[in-house]
Design an enzyme around this catalytic site. Structure first.
Site, PDB file in Angstrom:
ATOM      1  N   LYS A 112      -4.651  12.705  20.661  1.00 34.53           N
ATOM      2  CA  LYS A 112      -5.590  12.579  21.727  1.00 34.53           C
ATOM      3  C   LYS A 112      -5.389  11.093  22.605  1.00 34.53           C
ATOM      4  O   LYS A 112      -5.955  10.858  23.677  1.00 34.53           O
ATOM      5  CB  LYS A 112      -7.097  12.589  21.405  1.00 34.53           C
ATOM      6  CG  LYS A 112      -7.444  13.892  20.418  1.00 34.53           C
ATOM      7  CD  LYS A 112      -7.126  14.989  21.122  1.00 34.53           C
ATOM      8  CE  LYS A 112      -8.581  15.352  22.066  1.00 34.53           C
ATOM      9  NZ  LYS A 112      -8.364  16.548  22.343  1.00 34.53           N
TER      10      LYS A 112
HETATM   11  N1  PMP Z   1      -7.645  17.897  15.450  1.00 33.29           N
HETATM   12  C1  PMP Z   1      -8.330  16.937  15.625  1.00 33.29           C
HETATM   13  C2  PMP Z   1      -8.611  15.964  14.341  1.00 33.29           C
HETATM   14  C3  PMP Z   1      -8.877  16.638  16.792  1.00 33.29           C
HETATM   15  O1  PMP Z   1      -9.963  15.634  17.104  1.00 33.29           O
HETATM   16  C4  PMP Z   1      -8.711  17.426  17.832  1.00 33.29           C
HETATM   17  C5  PMP Z   1      -9.497  17.369  19.070  1.00 33.29           C
HETATM   18  N2  PMP Z   1     -10.718  17.668  19.193  1.00 33.29           N
HETATM   19  C6  PMP Z   1      -7.794  18.508  17.657  1.00 33.29           C
HETATM   20  C7  PMP Z   1      -7.391  18.371  16.488  1.00 33.29           C
HETATM   21  C8  PMP Z   1      -7.733  19.591  18.843  1.00 33.29           C
HETATM   22  O2  PMP Z   1      -6.854  19.195  19.781  1.00 33.29           O
HETATM   23  P1  PMP Z   1      -7.355  19.773  21.211  1.00 33.29           P
HETATM   24  O3  PMP Z   1      -8.612  19.179  21.763  1.00 33.29           O
HETATM   25  O4  PMP Z   1      -6.025  19.253  22.257  1.00 33.29           O
HETATM   26  O5  PMP Z   1      -7.304  21.171  21.188  1.00 33.29           O
END
Ligand code: PMP
Length: 467
Positions: free
Chosen positions: A43
């Site tokens: 992120k």
């Molecule tokens: N894994 C974790 C630990 C996350 O914090 C996130 C983001 N919420 C994701 C996966 C998923 O990523 P995205 O928001 O880009 O779908």
């Protein structure tokens, strides 16, 4: 050679072959290891992207405040960018997230508001609502809203996608990833499919999230939503950044499989990663196993590993937490069918028809001493009535007794298979319904249903001594 700012170290994370877990497949199985980012997760890529987009559009001025709802990782990404650029950060998160994530946000100097997990997204107490309210109330606040902000998926289209293409010399054939906001999977998939339309994208979803079922049916099913432990992936809303049209297949993984695979990644691959990594790898191996016949040695499969194990030391990497949640023991043998067998009563379900009046439905419920009843149109489950729902309806409109059940019924109870294992059954029963319908087959091949309630489960557990 040095970096001028910590922000310059975001991205270009390594791609590592899964030497042990991937060895039984004819193809190459690789992991994109995102904990190498300075904030410890994938992120970081979107934190700086959303801030720079806001600066360019004049939405964020010097000294401004960034307010965001985050499961933790986006907050870290935003906080790092905010430090480099001189902004204040306030984050809302949920009490489901591990304490380490809140500690990390506070370490970066952010203020954190912890909100309850198990409330509806539009409830004023939800972390979505609190973030939106704070953003309205605080002068000069900017609310990125990672769920819908186009710079989120765009950041992955610009960075994650091209990195995967270049690091595999254009040989990538499959992308496997979980989705929260959907930014990672949608952005990377869009880039890769533009480069090669044959690239297959497999989404992985935790049981309890609405995404996999929405992808399969195009319907938003409240009955698919129930609490689960895996953090950061799966949703109870449809995020604007999630582009379902880019996903070619979906697999679902339960919490226990996720937690155990997360630990195996550390022990067997030396990859000390977070829960959603275990989920993505478990989903990938499941999918590869089911499609083994079609795989060749030319196939290059990439699984995205979003964050680090340090964020889960008090959970997945803590034996006591694992034991308390039932994630350590061997798979329990009790199934929905077993619970029904323990109850001993296997006659069909008592149901009411949608055309019946509320008065007739009340009579049926009273006669059988039951507090909730499915509404069935022939073989089809179309809704449900509960004592509580009927009562509030009668209080609101005393003449509702003559109304048709179809007009007042609530969502159907979740329908589950007879072979559903105990842990997933428990998750369903933790939801607001408190009962499920177990699907079986009548002699003539038509479906038959039995209702299974929380008290049936308690009785079966007490009898078997299982936890
Ligand atoms: N894994 C974790 C630990 C996350 O914090 C996130 C983001 N919420 C994701 C996966 C998923 O990523 P995205 O928001 O880009 O779908």
């Amino acid at each position: 050679m040095w970096s001028d700012s910590i922000l310059d170290t975001i991205g270009n994370t390594p791609l590592v072959r899964l030497q042990t877990l991937g060895r039984d497949f004819p193809c190459t199985v690789l992991a994109k290891v995102e904990f190498f980012n300075p904030g410890g997760s994938v992120k970081d890529r979107i934190g700086v992207a959303m801030i720079e987009d806001a600066e360019a559009k004049g939405l964020l001025k010097p000294g401004g405040t960034i307010v965001e709802g985050t499961s933790g990782n986006t907050g870290a990404g935003l906080a790092i960018a905010a430090i480099a650029k001189g902004y204040r950060c306030i984050f809302t998160t949920t009490d489901k997230q591990s304490p380490e994530k809140v500690d990390v946000l506070r370490a970066f100097g952010a203020e954190v508001v912890v909100c309850p997990t198990n409330v509806a997204p539009d409830d004023v107490r939800s972390y979505y609502s609190v973030a939106a309210r704070l953003a309205r109330e605080i002068p000069g606040a900017f609310y990125p809203n990672q769920y819908d902000h186009p710079a989120n998926a765009e950041a992955h289209y610009r960075t994650t996608g091209p990195e995967l293409w270049d690091q595999t010399d254009g040989r990538i054939t499959h992308l496997v990833a979980g989705a929260g906001t959907g930014g990672t999977i949608s952005g990377a998939a869009r880039y890769l499919k533009e480069k090669n339309p044959d690239v297959q994208v497999v989404g992985v979803d935790p049981y309890g999230s609405v995404y996999a079922e929405y992808w399969r049916t195009g319907e938003f099913k409240e009955s698919e939503i129930y609490p689960y432990a895996t953090e950061g992936v799966g949703e109870d809303i449809l995020a604007g950044n999630m582009d379902f049209s880019l996903v070619d297949d979906y697999v679902q993984v339960d919490d226990k499989t996720t937690m155990q695979m997360t630990r195996r990644l550390a022990r067997e691959e030396g990859l000390f990663v977070g829960q959603s990594c275990g989920m993505a790898v478990a989903g990938a191996l499941d999918w590869l196993g089911a499609h083994r016949d079609r795989l060749t040695e030319d196939d290059v499969v990439v699984v995205v590993l979003p964050d680090s194990g340090f964020r889960y030391l008090s959970k997945t990497y803590d034996d006591e937490w694992m034991r308390r949640n039932g994630f350590l023991e061997a798979t329990p043998s009790l199934t929905a069918e077993g619970v029904l067998a323990a109850r001993g009563r296997t006659d069909g379900v008592i149901a009411v028809a949608p055309a019946s009046t509320l008065a007739q439905a009340i009579e049926t419920m009273t006669a059988h001493g039951i507090s909730q009843v499915p509404v069935m149109d022939g073989d089809e489950v179309v809704g449900s009535l509960s004592e509580r729902g009927v009562l509030s309806r009668l209080i609101a409109a005393p003449d509702a007794r003559g109304q048709a059940v179809a007009e007042v019924m609530a969502e159907p109870l979740p329908v589950v298979d007879a072979a559903l294992p105990l842990d997933r059954l428990t998750a369903h029963l933790d939801g607001s319904a408190g009962a499920v319908l177990v699907r079986g087959e009548a002699g003539d091949g038509a479906p038959s249903y039995q209702i299974l309630t929380r008290s049936d489960l308690i009785a079966a557990l007490a009898a078997s001594g299982e936890r």
